[in-house]
Design a protein around this motif. Structure first.
Motif, PDB file in Angstrom:
ATOM      1  N   VAL A   1      -1.511  -2.374   5.695  1.00 16.50           N
ATOM      2  CA  VAL A   1      -2.249  -0.849   4.717  1.00 16.50           C
ATOM      3  C   VAL A   1      -1.540  -0.320   5.766  1.00 16.50           C
ATOM      4  O   VAL A   1      -1.738  -0.430   6.843  1.00 16.50           O
ATOM      5  CB  VAL A   1      -3.721  -0.572   4.648  1.00 16.50           C
TER       6      VAL A   1
ATOM      7  N   HIS B   1       1.170  -1.475  -0.178  1.00 21.07           N
ATOM      8  CA  HIS B   1      -0.324   0.124   0.433  1.00 21.07           C
ATOM      9  C   HIS B   1       0.877   1.200  -0.389  1.00 21.07           C
ATOM     10  O   HIS B   1       2.344   1.210   0.290  1.00 21.07           O
ATOM     11  CB  HIS B   1      -0.586  -0.146   1.476  1.00 21.07           C
TER      12      HIS B   1
ATOM     13  N   SER C   1      -7.600  -2.944   4.808  1.00 19.13           N
ATOM     14  CA  SER C   1      -8.421  -1.358   4.048  1.00 19.13           C
ATOM     15  C   SER C   1      -8.433  -0.970   5.107  1.00 19.13           C
ATOM     16  O   SER C   1      -9.762  -0.814   6.202  1.00 19.13           O
ATOM     17  CB  SER C   1      -9.493  -1.799   2.654  1.00 19.13           C
TER      18      SER C   1
ATOM     19  N   SER D   1       0.557  -1.546  -5.146  1.00 18.92           N
ATOM     20  CA  SER D   1      -0.218  -0.244  -5.319  1.00 18.92           C
ATOM     21  C   SER D   1       0.830   0.697  -5.901  1.00 18.92           C
ATOM     22  O   SER D   1       1.386   0.372  -6.850  1.00 18.92           O
ATOM     23  CB  SER D   1       0.774  -0.381  -3.578  1.00 18.92           C
TER      24      SER D   1
END
Length: 506
Positions: free
Chosen positions: A86, A44, A130, A301
């Motif tokens: 994340v 991420h 997330s 990402s």
């Protein structure tokens, strides 16, 4: 009156240039690539929405904060209970949320570079994949592999809402930009669900369900929340939420799974990245592809800085790629610096001119003769009409463009036969080898076929006297046959294409 001798010019193969569109020119300005190896797959990337637009990258063992200005690491967080997937900045850039494999989401104070979390959100039973800060900066959405999504009050660390209804991992979630009570989540159960916080638990907060048809990896909203974009498998689907979830368009330009979606240029461009190592740029009005970027490994990402000057890409092999485009203000500043330097130099020149003006009036200037230009050896031989020796000299240089230039000059003088005739086997060998190597080059083939024809006409009567020359002529003959067959096949293909085009027009 003497005329200067015209030197031999190198003949370069002409290549037709494809006209670049303004959009392609814009994306090609992203240069100065920085490629660094990280501590694992980069899962991420997120840019802070406030200056100086620092960005976080997430690897399984740590989270690093990079400077947007220098593309170098400023500080990092590494003391986690397990892998992290994340990290997300709050809208004001002061807080950073980091989601762990244990199901805990930790909030860090990046404004003061504090290494210990200021808040911990602990009610998920499995990994959080997330998270998304709300527009009011006081709540956050977390999406987990326990098939739920939760909204938390950050100051009190309390759970406000739990969205139940997905049958598989929830991998993406966002808030509607206009309505703070509306949220959307995407899951591996192929569904995208819209939730309304204002509806009571009894009536069910899920107001709309969309079927993507494959596990949903990423979702984002466009046009102030009116359109919802979902990515799963190799497809991207655009949904009109206002008209009840109507499917507007399906894009299948990727060859493998699309892993991430994002926007840039004030939401006018949609970017997608996937495991096929490609980043594609779309126009959000027509959803046509405007540009494609290739990277060395599958992409996990992708993020673009808020001022559209940096593109950061994270890959499965642990590589982080950063591309930089100069801002307009920076370019104008450089131009102003150059202009200022020029003005100073010019003023200095004028001052020197004023000081020496009186002295210059009393000086007599002698204009010298034009210095003779020294010619290369092959040019000197050509000037003396020694064509054969000039050709031998050029062939020794092993420069294709220069040799073609001399052959063109000899052809224009009708002197090719004179330059090629009267040679023994050692003098003939370099010419035949040059023809064998370059006669199939489409840029030079027309001239070299004429040269080959002249050679065959001159030396066909003496073939058989030198095995070396015989072998070279046989090889040249085979090359010519292969080239002719290729040209015939191409002519057939072109004829077939013309027939197809005419049929389609009718």
């Amino acid at each position: 009156m003497s005329i200067d001798f015209k030197r031999i010019q190198k003949i370069k193969r002409s290549v037709s240039k494809v006209q670049s569109t303004p959009e392609e020119k814009y994306w090609k300005k992203f240069k100065y690539p920085v490629l660094s190896q990280q501590f694992g797959a980069v899962t991420h990337i997120d840019f802070a929405q406030t200056k100086p637009y620092n960005f976080s990258i997430t690897c399984p063992s740590r989270v690093q904060i990079f400077s947007c200005a220098s593309s170098s690491e400023q500080f990092s967080f590494s003391k986690f209970q397990g892998p992290v997937y994340v990290s997300k900045f709050r809208k004001d850039g002061n807080l950073l949320a980091v989601a762990e494999d244990s199901g805990v989401t930790k909030i860090f104070d990046v404004l003061h570079n504090k290494k210990h979390p200021v808040r911990s959100l602990k009610k998920h039973k499995r990994a959080v994949r997330s998270c998304y800060f709300s527009n009011n900066n006081t709540t956050i959405l977390t999406c987990s592999d326990d098939k739920t999504a939760k909204i938390w009050d950050i100051p009190t660390e309390t759970e406000i809402e739990t969205f139940l209804g997905h049958q598989d991992y929830v991998r993406s979630g966002i808030q509607n930009s206009d309505q703070e009570s509306l949220w959307a989540t995407g899951s591996y159960d192929h569904k995208i669900k819209l939730w309304d916080q204002r509806i009571s638990e009894k009536d069910g907060k899920n107001i709309l369900t969309l079927d993507h048809g494959s596990p949903v990896e990423s979702i984002i909203s466009l046009r102030s929340g009116g359109l919802l974009v979902s990515a799963g498998s190799n497809e991207i689907k655009i949904w009109d939420v206002i008209s009840g979830g109507k499917l507007v368009q399906t894009l299948d330009n990727h060859q493998k799974t699309v892993s991430v979606l994002t926007t840039c240029r004030n939401g006018s461009r949609l970017l997608s990245a996937g495991l096929d190592q490609l980043v594609k740029v779309y126009d959000v009005t027509s959803f046509s592809i405007l540009h494609t970027m290739k990277f060395p490994a599958p992409i996990l990402s992708l993020a673009v800085s808020p001022n559209d000057t940096h593109i950061a890409v994270g890959m499965s092999n642990g590589q982080l790629a950063i591309r930089h485009r100069k801002e307009k203000e920076e370019s104008e500043r450089e131009k102003e610096t150059v202009k200022t330097k020029f003005d100073k130099d010019f003023q200095f020149f004028l001052s020197r001119e004023n000081i020496n003006r009186d002295l210059m009036n009393d000086v007599n200037f002698l204009v010298g003769q034009k210095r003779a230009t020294k010619l290369k050896k092959y040019d000197e031989l050509l000037k003396k009409f020694q064509y054969s020796k000039s050709l031998d000299t050029v062939l020794k240089n092993d420069n294709v463009e220069l040799t073609i230039g001399l052959l063109e000059e000899l052809h224009s003088r009708n002197s090719l036969r004179r330059a090629l005739a009267g040679r023994n086997d050692k003098e003939l060998k370099p010419i035949l080898e040059f023809l064998i190597t370059n006669i199939t080059n489409s840029g030079y083939s027309k001239l070299l076929i004429q040269v080959a024809s002249i050679l065959i006409g001159i030396y066909s009567k003496v073939l058989g006297q030198s095995p070396m020359i015989d072998d070279l002529f046989i090889t040249l003959n085979q090359k010519m046959k292969v080239e002719l067959e290729t040209q015939k096949e191409l002519a057939k293909i072109l004829g077939g294409l013309d027939l197809l085009f005419q049929t389609s027009l009718k």
